[in-house]
Motif scaffolding. Structure first.
Motif, PDB file in Angstrom:
ATOM      1  N   GLU A 143      -5.032  -7.452   5.908  1.00 26.18           N
ATOM      2  CA  GLU A 143      -3.675  -6.967   5.596  1.00 26.18           C
ATOM      3  C   GLU A 143      -2.873  -8.027   4.837  1.00 26.18           C
ATOM      4  O   GLU A 143      -2.129  -7.696   3.903  1.00 26.18           O
ATOM      5  CB  GLU A 143      -2.944  -6.538   6.861  1.00 26.18           C
ATOM      6  CG  GLU A 143      -3.589  -5.384   7.626  1.00 26.18           C
ATOM      7  CD  GLU A 143      -4.020  -4.227   6.748  1.00 26.18           C
ATOM      8  OE1 GLU A 143      -3.342  -3.947   5.739  1.00 26.18           O
ATOM      9  OE2 GLU A 143      -5.054  -3.610   7.049  1.00 26.18           O
ATOM     10  N   CYS A 187     -10.526   0.388   3.688  1.00 31.05           N
ATOM     11  CA  CYS A 187      -9.134   0.205   3.297  1.00 31.05           C
ATOM     12  C   CYS A 187      -8.582   1.563   2.880  1.00 31.05           C
ATOM     13  O   CYS A 187      -9.242   2.293   2.130  1.00 31.05           O
ATOM     14  CB  CYS A 187      -9.060  -0.780   2.125  1.00 31.05           C
ATOM     15  SG  CYS A 187      -7.376  -1.089   1.562  1.00 31.05           S
ATOM     16  N   GLN A 209       0.815  -1.224   0.000  1.00 33.09           N
ATOM     17  CA  GLN A 209       0.000   0.000   0.000  1.00 33.09           C
ATOM     18  C   GLN A 209       0.840   1.260   0.000  1.00 33.09           C
ATOM     19  O   GLN A 209       0.325   2.345  -0.304  1.00 33.09           O
ATOM     20  CB  GLN A 209      -0.928   0.013   1.217  1.00 33.09           C
ATOM     21  CG  GLN A 209      -2.031  -1.019   1.161  1.00 33.09           C
ATOM     22  CD  GLN A 209      -2.939  -0.876   2.358  1.00 33.09           C
ATOM     23  OE1 GLN A 209      -2.678  -1.412   3.409  1.00 33.09           O
ATOM     24  NE2 GLN A 209      -4.013  -0.112   2.205  1.00 33.09           N
TER      25      GLN A 209
END
Ligand code: NI
Length: 183
Positions: free
Chosen positions: A150, A107, A52
């Motif tokens: 995750e 998210c 990310q």
């Protein structure tokens, strides 16, 4: 320390399978973890995976405060449902019970949206700390959910890909309509 730029849904790094980290104690991994923690706190998230922040390596951070666990849990279950801020390198997940549980997820790479996702309710996970110590925990409730969310990032999977009913992919501002009964 630095606040890192967060990749948003559609960026190829979020679809990439992340690479194992050969040495969890390497200084650059500690520096990455520190920046990820600062970035997560700045963005008010519960978890963050390295892809990310445009780093395709197998490291995740997360926290599961006790306030997010269901009030109906026993003391033992509540213990499993919460976790302090944790850095986990090269994580592995084992499903302990086949039963799934639904819950709303958000998210940082899918800003402004929430989705209702069914996931295994009880898991065991393991991995390594930044000191190179093996960590193993059992988890349920929000704790189990955030760890699975995750770790999905490390496989290039975002939560909408786990959804069975896309009518429950909604804007954060509309979650209030769903919290009054529809579950
Ligand atoms: Ni996420």
């Amino acid at each position: 320390m630095a606040i890192l730029k967060i990749a948003r849904m559609g960026h190829p790094v979020l679809r990439t399978k992340a690479e194992p980290i050969p040495d969890p104690t390497a200084p650059e991994i500690a520096a990455l973890a520190r920046d990820m923690i600062e970035t997560m706190i700045d963005a008010d998230g519960a978890g963050l995976a390295a892809p990310q922040v445009h780093v395709p390596l197998r490291i995740v951070i997360f926290q599961a405060p006790a306030t997010r666990s269901d009030p109906g849990l026993t003391d033992e279950e509540r213990f499993e449902a919460s976790a302090p801020l944790t850095v986990l390198v090269n994580p592995h997940i084992e499903v302990l019970e086949p039963a799934h549980e639904g819950g709303w997820e958000g998210c940082l790479s899918v800003p402004g949206l929430r989705g209702y996702v069914e996931r295994p309710a009880h898991i065991r996970y393991s991995g390594y700390t930044l000191e190179g110590v093996r960590l193993e925990r059992t988890a349920r409730g929000f704790h189990a959910r955030v760890v699975q969310h995750e770790c999905d990032h490390l496989e290039g999977i975002l939560y909408p890909q786990r959804m069975q009913d896309l009518s429950k992919l909604i804007f954060t501002s509309e979650v209030k309509h769903w919290l009054e009964g529809e579950r």
